[in-house]
Design an enzyme around this catalytic site. Structure first.
Site, PDB file in Angstrom:
ATOM      1  CE  LYS A   1      -4.366  -1.799   1.548  1.00 28.04           C
ATOM      2  NZ  LYS A   1      -5.404  -1.898   2.543  1.00 28.04           N
TER       3      LYS A   1
ATOM      4  CE  LYS B   1      -6.290  -8.704  -0.979  1.00 25.66           C
ATOM      5  NZ  LYS B   1      -6.258  -8.319   0.403  1.00 25.66           N
TER       6      LYS B   1
ATOM      7  CE  LYS C   1     -12.759  -3.804   2.249  1.00 24.41           C
ATOM      8  NZ  LYS C   1     -13.473  -4.142   3.492  1.00 24.41           N
TER       9      LYS C   1
HETATM   10  P1  TYM Z   1     -10.775  -6.271   5.409  1.00 22.09           P
HETATM   11  O1  TYM Z   1     -11.766  -5.237   5.800  1.00 22.09           O
HETATM   12  O2  TYM Z   1      -9.887  -6.009   4.254  1.00 22.09           O
HETATM   13  O3  TYM Z   1     -11.512  -7.633   5.101  1.00 22.09           O
HETATM   14  C1  TYM Z   1     -12.445  -8.235   5.991  1.00 22.09           C
HETATM   15  C2  TYM Z   1     -12.265  -9.734   5.979  1.00 22.09           C
HETATM   16  O4  TYM Z   1     -12.439 -10.268   4.659  1.00 22.09           O
HETATM   17  C3  TYM Z   1     -11.347 -11.114   4.321  1.00 22.09           C
HETATM   18  N1  TYM Z   1     -11.143 -11.048   2.862  1.00 22.09           N
HETATM   19  C4  TYM Z   1     -11.157 -12.116   2.047  1.00 22.09           C
HETATM   20  N2  TYM Z   1     -11.339 -13.422   2.273  1.00 22.09           N
HETATM   21  C5  TYM Z   1     -11.298 -14.245   1.203  1.00 22.09           C
HETATM   22  N3  TYM Z   1     -11.109 -13.824  -0.076  1.00 22.09           N
HETATM   23  C6  TYM Z   1     -10.925 -12.509  -0.353  1.00 22.09           C
HETATM   24  N4  TYM Z   1     -10.745 -12.105  -1.602  1.00 22.09           N
HETATM   25  C7  TYM Z   1     -10.934 -11.596   0.732  1.00 22.09           C
HETATM   26  N5  TYM Z   1     -10.792 -10.242   0.818  1.00 22.09           N
HETATM   27  C8  TYM Z   1     -10.908  -9.930   2.127  1.00 22.09           C
HETATM   28  C9  TYM Z   1     -10.175 -10.535   5.084  1.00 22.09           C
HETATM   29  O5  TYM Z   1      -9.151 -11.497   5.249  1.00 22.09           O
HETATM   30  C10 TYM Z   1     -10.827 -10.145   6.396  1.00 22.09           C
HETATM   31  O6  TYM Z   1     -10.907 -11.249   7.262  1.00 22.09           O
HETATM   32  N6  TYM Z   1      -7.047  -5.768   8.723  1.00 22.09           N
HETATM   33  C11 TYM Z   1      -8.401  -6.313   8.537  1.00 22.09           C
HETATM   34  C12 TYM Z   1      -9.415  -5.731   9.489  1.00 22.09           C
HETATM   35  C13 TYM Z   1      -9.120  -5.892  10.936  1.00 22.09           C
HETATM   36  C14 TYM Z   1      -9.158  -7.093  11.693  1.00 22.09           C
HETATM   37  C15 TYM Z   1      -8.872  -6.720  13.039  1.00 22.09           C
HETATM   38  C16 TYM Z   1      -9.381  -8.407  11.359  1.00 22.09           C
HETATM   39  C17 TYM Z   1      -8.824  -4.899  11.815  1.00 22.09           C
HETATM   40  N7  TYM Z   1      -8.679  -5.379  13.066  1.00 22.09           N
HETATM   41  C18 TYM Z   1      -8.812  -7.669  14.042  1.00 22.09           C
HETATM   42  C19 TYM Z   1      -9.325  -9.362  12.388  1.00 22.09           C
HETATM   43  C20 TYM Z   1      -9.035  -8.989  13.700  1.00 22.09           C
HETATM   44  C21 TYM Z   1      -8.842  -5.973   7.127  1.00 22.09           C
HETATM   45  O7  TYM Z   1      -8.360  -5.082   6.501  1.00 22.09           O
HETATM   46  O8  TYM Z   1      -9.898  -6.691   6.686  1.00 22.09           O
END
Ligand code: TYM
Length: 332
Positions: free
Chosen positions: A112, A195, A198
């Protein structure tokens, strides 16, 4: 009961199918077996630039969608991260036990910040994984349901918990990543080696749960598939078809083998057309329920405030212990 915590960023107007299949679907299931804490991580969402009014609305939409797919405020604590100040407080302490080099090795930060340029990338983007560790450790979570892309952040969280415990005495549960392999990486419909994301997928590559269902079906029908014509599950040689079969199987509960048998002798077009319909069937009621939650924002905000209260009761206890351990005065 064992604890789980997970979070999702309100950085788009809707979740996508990867978020749902890779993570949120498991959040719903884990409510039955675990003490569950789920948060909309708006503190994380400001690390890469944002608009204030849009952010608040997206946080509401995120919460409404989570309720619409089956989170039950009676059986979990659903809250918005910024309403629980302990997250930021613990993040500071953890940042002081994180090595600069260690944080610099986080691949999501490297990707990023490279895209944004090092002068535009914020320090918050750099410390993002430490805040994520605070989210998890505050709740003494045993398991963290996430997709494959979060594995490295989970490893860091475990390292920080262990290091802190060793230096200051046992304070945090060392959490395990709960990554369900089959759906841990849903791929981009236009580029089945990347993947679904967003921030980097093209509109045609991503299925947003709140977009017009007919549009989703069309995207499935136009998904990039592989040469050949046989419908078999082969993630290496046929990543496009493998992705469609994965989505199909996860949304219907039918096994991949069952689907492969059912489509023997049929073409890619048949598979895509049917999957398009499956997706439409799935998203319609989700959209309706999401809208009904959003129709009453006062009620939704109240629900989230109650979730934050539940979360805070636990978070405050962990923070107080942490303050004790590091030699601070107790929080007042
Ligand atoms: P975020 O908001 O990008 O995504 C939310 C969840 O979706 C999963 N994910 C996917 N799983 C399968 N295939 C995909 N293409 C795909 N894209 C996204 C992500 O792995 C995630 O589980 N850093 C985290 C948010 C966060 C968090 C936390 C997660 C903040 N604090 C504490 C767990 C525990 C994030 O950016 O997720």
């Amino acid at each position: 009961r064992p604890r789980v915590l997970s979070g999702i960023q309100p950085t788009a107007d809707s979740f996508h199918l990867g978020n749902y299949l890779g993570a949120v679907r498991h959040w719903v299931a884990l409510q039955d077996t675990h003490d569950a804490f789920y948060c909309v991580v708006d503190l994380h969402a400001i690390t890469a630039g944002h608009d204030a009014k849009t952010l608040r609305q997206r946080s509401r939409t995120a919460a409404a969608q989570l309720l619409a797919v089956g989170l039950d405020p009676e059986r979990c604590a659903l809250f918005v991260q910024s309403q629980v100040p302990e997250h930021a407080q613990l993040a500071w302490i953890l940042s002081c036990v994180t090595g600069f080099g260690e944080a610099s090795r986080m691949t999501q930060f490297k990707d990023k910040s490279q895209k944004q340029g090092s002068d535009r990338a914020s320090v918050g983007l750099f410390t993002y994984p430490i805040l994520q560790a605070a989210d998890i450790l505050l709740y003494q979570a045993d398991a963290v349901p996430v997709g494959e892309d979060q594995r490295q952040h989970l490893e860091l969280t475990r390292d920080l918990a262990q290091r802190f415990n060793t230096s200051f005495g046992r304070t945090f549960t060392v959490p395990a990543a709960h990554i369900v392999r089959d759906t841990a990486k849903i791929t981009d419909l236009q580029d089945p080696t990347a993947k679904m994301s967003k921030s980097s997928s093209s509109p045609a590559g991503i299925i947003n749960l709140l977009e017009e269902p007919a549009r989703s079906a069309k995207k499935i029908r136009s998904a990039v598939t592989d040469t050949g014509r046989e419908i078999v599950f082969d993630a290496e040689a046929k990543p496009g078809i493998a992705n469609l079969l994965t989505i199909y199987s996860a949304l219907t509960g039918r096994s991949i083998d069952d689907l492969v048998a059912a489509y023997a002798g049929k073409g890619y077009g048949d598979l895509k057309k049917d999957l398009g319909e499956v997706v439409v069937e799935f998203v319609r009621p989700v959209q309706e329920r999401t809208r009904s939650y959003l129709d009453d924002p006062a009620q939704l905000d109240k629900l989230l405030a109650q979730g934050a209260e539940k979360a805070r009761a636990v978070a405050a206890r962990t923070l107080a212990t942490t303050y004790e351990r590091v030699g601070f005065f107790p929080p007042v």
